[in-house]
Structure formats: C-alpha cells, structure tokens
Design an enzyme around this catalytic site. Sequence first.
Site, PDB file in Angstrom:
ATOM      1  N   ASP A 219       0.845  -1.199   0.000  1.00 34.39           N
ATOM      2  CA  ASP A 219       0.000   0.000   0.000  1.00 34.39           C
ATOM      3  C   ASP A 219       0.879   1.247   0.000  1.00 34.39           C
ATOM      4  O   ASP A 219       1.869   1.318   0.726  1.00 34.39           O
ATOM      5  CB  ASP A 219      -0.905  -0.013   1.228  1.00 34.39           C
ATOM      6  CG  ASP A 219      -2.020   1.012   1.093  1.00 34.39           C
ATOM      7  OD1 ASP A 219      -2.466   1.264  -0.042  1.00 34.39           O
ATOM      8  OD2 ASP A 219      -2.440   1.561   2.130  1.00 34.39           O
TER       9      ASP A 219
ATOM     10  N   HIS B  63      -3.806  14.125   0.437  1.00 28.64           N
ATOM     11  CA  HIS B  63      -4.006  13.260   1.609  1.00 28.64           C
ATOM     12  C   HIS B  63      -2.821  13.376   2.580  1.00 28.64           C
ATOM     13  O   HIS B  63      -3.008  13.557   3.788  1.00 28.64           O
ATOM     14  CB  HIS B  63      -4.187  11.813   1.161  1.00 28.64           C
ATOM     15  CG  HIS B  63      -4.262  10.818   2.290  1.00 28.64           C
ATOM     16  ND1 HIS B  63      -5.313  10.797   3.187  1.00 28.64           N
ATOM     17  CD2 HIS B  63      -3.409   9.841   2.681  1.00 28.64           C
ATOM     18  CE1 HIS B  63      -5.098   9.832   4.079  1.00 28.64           C
ATOM     19  NE2 HIS B  63      -3.960   9.236   3.794  1.00 28.64           N
TER      20      HIS B  63
ATOM     21  N   GLU C   1     -10.436   4.047   3.430  1.00 24.10           N
ATOM     22  CA  GLU C   1      -9.509   4.774   2.566  1.00 24.10           C
ATOM     23  C   GLU C   1      -9.893   4.460   1.131  1.00 24.10           C
ATOM     24  O   GLU C   1      -9.888   3.297   0.707  1.00 24.10           O
ATOM     25  CB  GLU C   1      -8.052   4.393   2.865  1.00 24.10           C
ATOM     26  CG  GLU C   1      -7.597   4.976   4.202  1.00 24.10           C
ATOM     27  CD  GLU C   1      -6.093   4.903   4.441  1.00 24.10           C
ATOM     28  OE1 GLU C   1      -5.401   4.109   3.782  1.00 24.10           O
ATOM     29  OE2 GLU C   1      -5.618   5.646   5.322  1.00 24.10           O
TER      30      GLU C   1
ATOM     31  N   GLU D  68      -9.224   4.081  -2.496  1.00 24.76           N
ATOM     32  CA  GLU D  68      -8.000   3.836  -3.267  1.00 24.76           C
ATOM     33  C   GLU D  68      -8.323   3.108  -4.573  1.00 24.76           C
ATOM     34  O   GLU D  68      -9.409   2.552  -4.761  1.00 24.76           O
ATOM     35  CB  GLU D  68      -7.011   2.971  -2.461  1.00 24.76           C
ATOM     36  CG  GLU D  68      -6.589   3.589  -1.132  1.00 24.76           C
ATOM     37  CD  GLU D  68      -5.369   2.922  -0.505  1.00 24.76           C
ATOM     38  OE1 GLU D  68      -4.598   2.267  -1.239  1.00 24.76           O
ATOM     39  OE2 GLU D  68      -5.192   3.070   0.722  1.00 24.76           O
TER      40      GLU D  68
ATOM     41  N   ASP E 106      -9.154   0.479   1.713  1.00 23.52           N
ATOM     42  CA  ASP E 106      -8.153   0.063   2.699  1.00 23.52           C
ATOM     43  C   ASP E 106      -8.661   0.468   4.086  1.00 23.52           C
ATOM     44  O   ASP E 106      -8.266   1.491   4.629  1.00 23.52           O
ATOM     45  CB  ASP E 106      -6.817   0.750   2.361  1.00 23.52           C
ATOM     46  CG  ASP E 106      -5.699   0.320   3.289  1.00 23.52           C
ATOM     47  OD1 ASP E 106      -5.715  -0.831   3.748  1.00 23.52           O
ATOM     48  OD2 ASP E 106      -4.815   1.152   3.563  1.00 23.52           O
TER      49      ASP E 106
ATOM     50  N   ARG F 197      -7.916   3.905  13.029  1.00 18.64           N
ATOM     51  CA  ARG F 197      -7.065   5.072  13.318  1.00 18.64           C
ATOM     52  C   ARG F 197      -6.501   5.065  14.733  1.00 18.64           C
ATOM     53  O   ARG F 197      -5.372   5.510  14.965  1.00 18.64           O
ATOM     54  CB  ARG F 197      -7.857   6.368  13.114  1.00 18.64           C
ATOM     55  CG  ARG F 197      -8.417   6.559  11.732  1.00 18.64           C
ATOM     56  CD  ARG F 197      -7.321   6.688  10.705  1.00 18.64           C
ATOM     57  NE  ARG F 197      -7.879   6.851   9.357  1.00 18.64           N
ATOM     58  CZ  ARG F 197      -7.195   6.633   8.248  1.00 18.64           C
ATOM     59  NH1 ARG F 197      -5.937   6.204   8.311  1.00 18.64           N
ATOM     60  NH2 ARG F 197      -7.752   6.799   7.079  1.00 18.64           N
TER      61      ARG F 197
ATOM     62  N   GLN G 229      -3.774   2.544  14.919  1.00 19.26           N
ATOM     63  CA  GLN G 229      -2.647   3.033  14.102  1.00 19.26           C
ATOM     64  C   GLN G 229      -1.799   4.061  14.852  1.00 19.26           C
ATOM     65  O   GLN G 229      -0.572   3.994  14.844  1.00 19.26           O
ATOM     66  CB  GLN G 229      -3.209   3.656  12.813  1.00 19.26           C
ATOM     67  CG  GLN G 229      -2.144   4.123  11.824  1.00 19.26           C
ATOM     68  CD  GLN G 229      -2.757   4.638  10.522  1.00 19.26           C
ATOM     69  OE1 GLN G 229      -3.967   4.664  10.360  1.00 19.26           O
ATOM     70  NE2 GLN G 229      -1.916   5.036   9.590  1.00 19.26           N
TER      71      GLN G 229
ATOM     72  N   LYS H  45      -4.138  -1.908   9.741  1.00 20.95           N
ATOM     73  CA  LYS H  45      -4.490  -2.058   8.329  1.00 20.95           C
ATOM     74  C   LYS H  45      -4.646  -3.523   7.941  1.00 20.95           C
ATOM     75  O   LYS H  45      -5.036  -3.819   6.814  1.00 20.95           O
ATOM     76  CB  LYS H  45      -3.380  -1.464   7.451  1.00 20.95           C
ATOM     77  CG  LYS H  45      -3.015  -0.038   7.759  1.00 20.95           C
ATOM     78  CD  LYS H  45      -3.968   0.919   7.105  1.00 20.95           C
ATOM     79  CE  LYS H  45      -3.470   2.341   7.229  1.00 20.95           C
ATOM     80  NZ  LYS H  45      -4.259   3.257   6.418  1.00 20.95           N
TER      81      LYS H  45
ATOM     82  N   THR I 261      -9.112  -5.540   3.651  1.00 20.99           N
ATOM     83  CA  THR I 261      -9.004  -4.662   2.491  1.00 20.99           C
ATOM     84  C   THR I 261     -10.010  -5.187   1.474  1.00 20.99           C
ATOM     85  O   THR I 261      -9.965  -6.372   1.121  1.00 20.99           O
ATOM     86  CB  THR I 261      -7.583  -4.715   1.874  1.00 20.99           C
ATOM     87  OG1 THR I 261      -6.626  -4.406   2.893  1.00 20.99           O
ATOM     88  CG2 THR I 261      -7.439  -3.738   0.726  1.00 20.99           C
TER      89      THR I 261
ATOM     90  N   GLU J 230     -10.156  12.700   7.221  1.00 23.65           N
ATOM     91  CA  GLU J 230     -10.036  14.024   6.608  1.00 23.65           C
ATOM     92  C   GLU J 230     -11.394  14.717   6.498  1.00 23.65           C
ATOM     93  O   GLU J 230     -11.501  15.917   6.738  1.00 23.65           O
ATOM     94  CB  GLU J 230      -9.423  13.894   5.213  1.00 23.65           C
ATOM     95  CG  GLU J 230      -7.997  13.379   5.223  1.00 23.65           C
ATOM     96  CD  GLU J 230      -7.587  12.858   3.853  1.00 23.65           C
ATOM     97  OE1 GLU J 230      -7.790  11.658   3.579  1.00 23.65           O
ATOM     98  OE2 GLU J 230      -7.076  13.662   3.049  1.00 23.65           O
TER      99      GLU J 230
END
Length: 424
Positions: A138, A145, A211, A213, A245, A249, A252, A265, A269, A375
């Site tokens: 990834d 971002h 996420e 992607e 993905d 948070r 993480q 993560k 996925t 975000e």
Amino acid sequence: MPHLNRTHDPSRRSWVESANTGTTDFPIQNLPFGVFSTGGGSLRVGTAIGDYILDLAAIETAGLVRPAGEATVFAADRLNPFMALPQSVWLATRARLSELLDRDNATLRDDTDLRHRALIPMADATLHLPFFVRSYTDFYASKEHATNVGSMFRDPDNALLPNWLHLPIGYNGRASTVVVSGTEIPRPHGQLKSPANDRPRFAPCEKLDIELELGAVVGTPSPMGTRVSTADAYDMIFGYVLLNDWSARDIQVWEYQPLGPFQSKAFATTISPWVVTREALEPYRVNTPERLQPLLPYLEESDPNNFDLDLEVELTAGSGAPVTITRTNYRHMYYSAAQQLAHHTSSGCAMCTGDLLGSGTISGPTKDSFGSLLELTWNGRDPLTVPGGQRVFLEDSDSVSIKGWCDGGRHRIGFGDCAGRIVS
Ligand code: CA
C-alpha cells in the site's frame, strides 16, 4: 499518446442490448475480467457485458477463444493463469471478445445453444475474489491526503516529510485479508491508548475508517535483481480494481512508530470484483500533476500514466438512506501506479503475477473530495450529518460503497461496486 484500436471505438455496439444503455458500467468497450459461480457450481472466469456475464470457460471449451492454445485458463477459480500469459495474449483476447460481442458478429449471437449456456444474468451469479493476491503493498501517493494527515498530526507548515516529494512512500501489507466486495468486515480489536492514559487497553476499535484507493494488479512478473523502468512497469500492470483500505485510526496512532502501520491495516481490504484492464483505460490516460521537485531519473516518466477516473464514496449509516460523502478523481495522484511499481523493483525486489498495489488514499483538493473520514471530519472536529444520524467514524451496521468510472461521453468504463458492511 494513448494507443487506441477497434476495441475502444465509441461507436461499437453489442448484441447484448443492456451493454448499449450509456449508463451501464460494462459496455463493449470495457470487458473486465472476474470470477463467478452460479447455483453453488464451480468457479470460472467471466467478462461483464451489460447486465450479463459471458462465461469464458464455456466459450474457451467451445474453441471461440484459446488464449493458452491447447491448455485452458478460464475454467479456473482465479485470473492468475490468464494474467501470467504475455501482454500480447491479453490484448488479443480482448480484441477477440470485442469482436464476438459486436452487434454485427453472428458467431455467438446466432448460436442459440452456446449463447444460452455462456451468457448468464449477473443477478443470478455470485462474484468471487477475482485473483489470488500474491502480495499486497500500500502506498501514500496523494499529496492532498499526505498534506492533510501531516497537518492534523504534525505541523501544518511542514506537512509533507522531506522524502515525500522524492519517492512513493509505501509499506508491505497483508494479502491474506484482501476480500471481495460484499464481504462483511468484523470490527477489529487492538491496543488503544489515549494521551490521557499512561497505559494502553485492549478493546474494539473506536475510530474505524475507510480509505478510497485504486488497486493496480500486476500481471507480468519481474525477477529478483531486476529494475524496471516506469514505461515497462506500466505494461506489467494487467488491470485495476477499486480498493477500500479499511483503517483503525486509534490502533494506528499507537502502533505505527517506528515501522509504520501493522494491525491497524491488516484486518481487511476490500476490492471490487471486476478487474478493469489497463487496455480498457487507455483512452483516459492523463499526466500526473506538476512536479514540485525534480525526480530521480528512474522515477521519471515520459508518458501520461495516470487516469481521468471519477470516484465516489457512498455511506449508509445503519438503516438510513445511502448518501454520497465524497467525490474525487484519480488524476490528482502525485505518483502513478507505474512509478510505484518501478520504485518497488528499484532495490531488486521481485514482483509476481497477482501482486496488488494500493494507490494510497485518493484525496482531491477540496473538503468534499477527501478520501477518508479522518479528513472529511478533520479527525472528529466536524462530524458528518447523514440520513440516520451523525458520523465521525464508522459504527456497527454501517455500509460503505466505492464507485468509479471513466466518462467516455456515450459510454462509461465502470468498475462495479466495492462495498462492505461493518459488523461487531
Ligand atoms: Ca492506505
């Protein structure tokens, strides 16, 4: 300088009428590859055409396509045997399928028996993970971002770390939990530690995120010790899938230093079930954005290796109505998939058929084009008001669906759905 041929011709129409509506994801110009089954039967390879799947194992057996000569590659539960064939075979197979489905071609259209066996309503089929994911890497290639995340967690004035403008940042992820659209996503558990506490606790994730992607799927391998140019890397990519993905948070933020994300993560996925071929995207090639620092020669590219690809994320909060929470475009990505793949081989790392490269979260320049809840809500400061309530991060029973397409005017090259629902 896209290389276009008859398979891209916007005037081409199919005898499968639902492929000609202009609104379907799967016109005759698309012809993505996937793996499906019906009625609990065996898995096999198909291509999507309008509301139908063309069973490629059936037409391979009938001799209408023979990508591997005497051997068969479509009576398989994964695309890997086909993807391992040379690029010239991918292109010839696409050209052959485009001919066979052309409105004016009688070969399959007028063979009633074979057509009934080989053309399956998509609504009657189950779609499976389209390929065996050999490895999953990834990246972190959207400047918007990376700037947003750097502003939130470090310093708004120096949001990008010094290496970011010189190389595509990435990490090696988990292939074992890459799942097909529709698979339920169990909420991960992990170590959580708030700044107010001295010690972590073990609990269900409280900041579960998405996420947005795009995944690049490697077809042609490269041996250990071989460095690949960006032009050759572009050609090694068989096709692309939408990719979510999923990210924890809170797990993480505690675990990621100094080696990067791990369990935050690794739990899931999701990818879309149809691999849209690189060849189908050829008319939509665009340049990457302007370079803010010159790149080292091995990362330079002379061709437009990004795509003009519209993307949307839809959130369904519990039993509320679905609502679009972001709209963006893949063209904003600072590094193309070809640059990421060239960089991946730059140490001599071997790449394999079935390797999956996540683009990194795709965020546009404006707040309504960001590719993660982190975000969109600015780490919880600005909750989203959606049908069914307010959201900062995902709650149990919430569903997320990514959609993507290239707009060809009279048709669109779509990816189908990339969806998942959170369960406890
Ligand atoms: Ca990611």
